[in-house]
Design a protein around this motif. Structure first.
Motif, short mmCIF file in Angstrom:
data_model
loop_
_atom_site.label_atom_id
_atom_site.label_comp_id
_atom_site.label_asym_id
_atom_site.label_seq_id
_atom_site.Cartn_x
_atom_site.Cartn_y
_atom_site.Cartn_z
N ARG A 16 0.84 -1.19 0.00
CA ARG A 16 0.00 0.00 0.00
C ARG A 16 0.88 1.25 0.00
O ARG A 16 1.90 1.28 0.68
N ARG A 17 0.43 2.26 -0.70
CA ARG A 17 1.20 3.50 -0.79
C ARG A 17 1.05 4.30 0.50
O ARG A 17 -0.04 4.40 1.08
N ALA A 18 2.15 4.90 0.94
CA ALA A 18 2.16 5.72 2.16
C ALA A 18 1.75 7.14 1.82
O ALA A 18 2.56 7.94 1.31
N GLY A 19 0.50 7.45 2.03
CA GLY A 19 0.00 8.79 1.79
C GLY A 19 0.22 9.23 0.36
O GLY A 19 -0.05 8.51 -0.60
N ALA A 20 0.77 10.45 0.21
CA ALA A 20 1.00 11.02 -1.12
C ALA A 20 2.39 10.72 -1.65
O ALA A 20 2.77 11.23 -2.71
N SER A 21 3.14 9.90 -0.93
CA SER A 21 4.52 9.62 -1.33
C SER A 21 4.58 8.52 -2.38
O SER A 21 3.58 7.89 -2.72
N GLY A 22 5.79 8.25 -2.85
CA GLY A 22 6.01 7.13 -3.74
C GLY A 22 6.34 5.85 -3.01
O GLY A 22 6.52 4.80 -3.64
N LEU A 23 6.40 5.92 -1.67
CA LEU A 23 6.80 4.76 -0.86
C LEU A 23 5.62 3.81 -0.67
O LEU A 23 4.52 4.22 -0.31
N GLN A 24 5.89 2.51 -0.89
CA GLN A 24 4.89 1.48 -0.63
C GLN A 24 5.40 0.59 0.50
O GLN A 24 6.59 0.25 0.56
N LEU A 25 4.48 0.20 1.38
CA LEU A 25 4.81 -0.70 2.48
C LEU A 25 3.93 -1.93 2.41
O LEU A 25 2.81 -1.90 1.88
N PRO A 26 4.41 -3.05 2.97
CA PRO A 26 3.53 -4.22 3.07
C PRO A 26 2.38 -3.94 4.02
O PRO A 26 2.51 -3.12 4.94
N ILE A 216 -1.22 11.74 4.64
CA ILE A 216 -0.16 11.07 5.41
C ILE A 216 -0.60 9.63 5.63
O ILE A 216 -1.75 9.38 6.02
N GLY A 217 0.26 8.68 5.40
CA GLY A 217 -0.09 7.29 5.62
C GLY A 217 -0.12 6.95 7.10
O GLY A 217 0.77 7.35 7.86
N GLY A 218 -1.14 6.23 7.52
CA GLY A 218 -1.19 5.74 8.89
C GLY A 218 -0.54 4.38 8.98
O GLY A 218 -0.80 3.50 8.15
N ILE A 219 0.34 4.20 9.95
CA ILE A 219 0.95 2.89 10.19
C ILE A 219 0.77 2.61 11.68
O ILE A 219 1.38 3.25 12.52
N VAL A 220 -0.10 1.68 12.02
CA VAL A 220 -0.57 1.56 13.39
C VAL A 220 0.21 0.51 14.17
O VAL A 220 0.59 -0.53 13.63
N PHE A 221 0.46 0.82 15.45
CA PHE A 221 1.09 -0.15 16.32
C PHE A 221 0.08 -0.67 17.33
O PHE A 221 -0.98 -0.07 17.55
N SER A 222 0.39 -1.81 17.91
CA SER A 222 -0.47 -2.51 18.87
C SER A 222 -1.86 -2.81 18.32
O SER A 222 -2.87 -2.62 19.01
N PRO A 223 -1.98 -3.31 17.06
CA PRO A 223 -3.31 -3.64 16.54
C PRO A 223 -3.94 -4.83 17.26
O PRO A 223 -5.15 -5.03 17.15
N LEU A 224 -3.13 -5.58 18.02
CA LEU A 224 -3.66 -6.70 18.81
C LEU A 224 -3.76 -6.33 20.29
O LEU A 224 -3.94 -7.21 21.14
N ALA A 225 -3.63 -5.03 20.59
CA ALA A 225 -3.81 -4.53 21.96
C ALA A 225 -2.96 -5.28 22.96
O ALA A 225 -3.44 -5.74 24.00
N GLN A 226 -1.66 -5.40 22.63
CA GLN A 226 -0.70 -6.06 23.51
C GLN A 226 -1.04 -7.52 23.80
O GLN A 226 -0.65 -8.08 24.82
N GLY A 227 -1.82 -8.14 22.91
CA GLY A 227 -2.18 -9.54 23.08
C GLY A 227 -3.59 -9.78 23.57
O GLY A 227 -4.06 -10.92 23.58
N LEU A 228 -4.29 -8.71 23.96
CA LEU A 228 -5.67 -8.88 24.41
C LEU A 228 -6.58 -9.33 23.27
O LEU A 228 -7.61 -9.97 23.51
N ARG A 287 -8.89 -2.23 7.52
CA ARG A 287 -10.06 -1.98 6.67
C ARG A 287 -10.13 -0.54 6.18
O ARG A 287 -10.77 -0.24 5.16
N ARG A 288 -9.48 0.39 6.89
CA ARG A 288 -9.58 1.81 6.55
C ARG A 288 -8.52 2.17 5.50
O ARG A 288 -7.34 1.88 5.68
N PRO A 289 -8.90 2.83 4.41
CA PRO A 289 -7.93 3.16 3.36
C PRO A 289 -6.76 4.01 3.84
O PRO A 289 -5.67 3.93 3.27
N VAL A 290 -6.95 4.80 4.88
CA VAL A 290 -5.87 5.67 5.37
C VAL A 290 -4.76 4.88 6.04
O VAL A 290 -3.64 5.38 6.21
#
Length: 329
Positions: A16-26, A216-228, A287-290
Motif C-alpha cells: 500500500r502507498r504511504a500517503g501522497a509519497s512514492g513509498l509502498q509498504l507491506p 499522510i499514511g497511517g501505520i498503526v502499532f499494537s493492533p492486537l492490543a498487547q495480546g488482548l 479496513r480503513r484506506p488511510v
C-alpha cells in the motif's frame, strides 16, 4: 548457512502507498519493539526476521529505545542485516525513531536538534547501515519548537542518513503543526504511527480525518492490543510469561469481565469467518484506506505466519463491521 530469500516472496503480500509519497509498504510490517532484546535468543529473532522477509514483509520497524534493554533491538537487527540481509538492503525499508529517554542529562530525550541528531547517529552505528529509510520523531515535545524538531528530521535527509520523515503519537492539532513545519522544509511526513486497535479507537476521533486530508499514511502499532486481541487470555487468566504478567503496558487486571465478554464474542465472530481472533483484529485495523500498514510483533515463526494469514481472508462485510461496533460498545 547463507540465507537466500525465496523467489516467490512478493507474490502474495499486499503493498500500500504511504500517503501522497512514492513509498509502498507491506500491509503488515514487523515491529521489533518488545521481542528483539537480550531476553530472547538471537536464533529465534533471526528466524522470525528472515521468515518475515520470505513472506513479503519488507518493512522492519525499530526505535532507539526498543529492546529491552534500549538499543538492543537495533543491535540485533544490525547483526541480521550484516549476516543475512546485506545483499537485500535495497529491497528493505528500515525505520527508526527518537523521542524517549536514551541517556542521562538534558540532551538524551524529547525533540531537540541536539538529541535527534545524536540519537540517529547512534542508531545507525547499532544497525550497521549508512541510512534508514524513515526517521520518526517518536512523541511530541512540549518544550522544543516544532520547527527545530522538523529541521532536525529534514537535516537527516540532507546528510544522507534518512530518506523520509515520520511522526508518532501526535494528536490531530500536533499533526497539523508538524506537517506544516516539515512541508515548509520540503519533506512532509509520509507516515504517522499511532496506536490503533478494536480496543483503542482514539484515532477515529479526529486523527484519521487529518491523515486523509494531509495525505499522510497511517501505520498503526499494537493492533492486537498487547495480546488482548488474541486467544491467549480468553480462559480468564494470564499464562505465566505472558505480557500480562511481565509487561509494563499490560496487567492482569486488564483481564476483567467486560474484556472477556467482548473478546469471547469477537472470537466467536472470527471463528465463523474461519479466522483466529488475532486475524480478525488485523483485518479490522486494515479496513480503513488511510491505514498503510499494521505493525505486528512476533515471538515465534508460527505466530508470525498465523498473523500474515489474516491477509488471505475475505474483506469484512458491512454486517460484520456493524456487529463488531455493537460488541465493542
Amino acid at each position: 548457512m547463507t540465507f537466500e530469500a525465496r523467489d516467490d516472496r512478493y507474490d502474495t503480500m499486499h503493498y500500500r502507498r504511504a500517503g501522497a509519497s512514492g513509498l509502498q509498504l507491506p500491509a503488515l510490517s514487523l515491529g521489533l519493539w518488545q521481542n528483539f532484546g537480550t531476553s530472547r535468543p538471537f536464533d529465534v529473532q533471526r528466524a522470525i526476521v528472515l521468515r518475515a522477509f520470505d513472506l513479503g514483509i519488507t518493512h522492519f520497524d525499530l526505535a532507539n529505545n526498543y529492546g529491552p534493554p534500549p538499543g538492543s533491538a537495533e543491535e540485533s537487527f544490525g547483526r541480521i542485516l550484516a549476516t543475512d540481509l546485506r545483499s537485500y538492503r535495497d529491497e528493505i525499508i528500515i525505520s527508526t525513531k527518537a523521542g524517549y529517554t536514551m541517556w542521562p542529562g538534558p540532551y538524551g530525550d524529547w525533540g531537540s536538534r541536539k538529541y535527534l541528531t545524536a540519537s540517529l547517529d547512534q542508531s545507525l552505528r547499532r544497525l550497521g547501515t549508512d541510512y534508514v529509510d524513515v526517521f520518526y520523531h517518536h512523541r511530541p515535545d512540549p518544550s522544543s519548537p516544532i520547527g527545530e524538531t522538523a529541521g532536525a528530521l529534514v537535516s537527516a535527509i540532507a546528510r544522507g542518513k534518512s530518506l523520509y520523515t515520520g511522526i508518532s503519537n501526535y494528536d490531530p492539532e500536533q499533526t497539523r503543526a508538524a506537517h506544516a513545519a516539515l512541508a515548509s522544509l520540503g519533506a512532509p511526513p509520509v507516515l504517522h504511527q499511532p496506536s490503533y486497535s478494536m480496543l483503542n479507537r482514539t484515532i477515529e476521533h479526529g486523527l484519521s480525518e487529518v491523515l486523509e486530508e494531509l495525505r499522510i499514511g497511517g501505520i498503526v502499532f499494537s493492533p492486537l492490543a498487547q495480546g488482548l486481541l488474541t486467544d491467549r487470555y480468553l480462559s480468564g487468566s494470564a499464562p505465566q510469561g505472558s505480557r500480562a504478567t511481565s509487561s509494563p503496558f499490560l496487567h492482569e487486571t486488564d483481564i476483567d469481565e467486560d474484556y472477556l465478554r467482548r473478546a469471547r464474542a469477537l472470537n466467536d465472530l472470527a471463528a465463523a469467518r474461519g479466522q483466529t481472533l488475532a486475524q480478525l483484529a488485523l483485518a479490522w485495523a486494515l479496513r480503513r484506506p488511510v491505514i498503510t500498514s499494521a505493525i505486528i510483533g512476533a515471538s515465534s515463526v508460527s505466530q508470525l505466519e498465523q498473523n500474515v494469514a489474516a491477509l488471505t481472508a475475505a474483506p469484512l462485510t458491512t454486517n460484520e463491521l456493524t456487529t463488531i461496533d455493537i460488541l465493542l460498545e
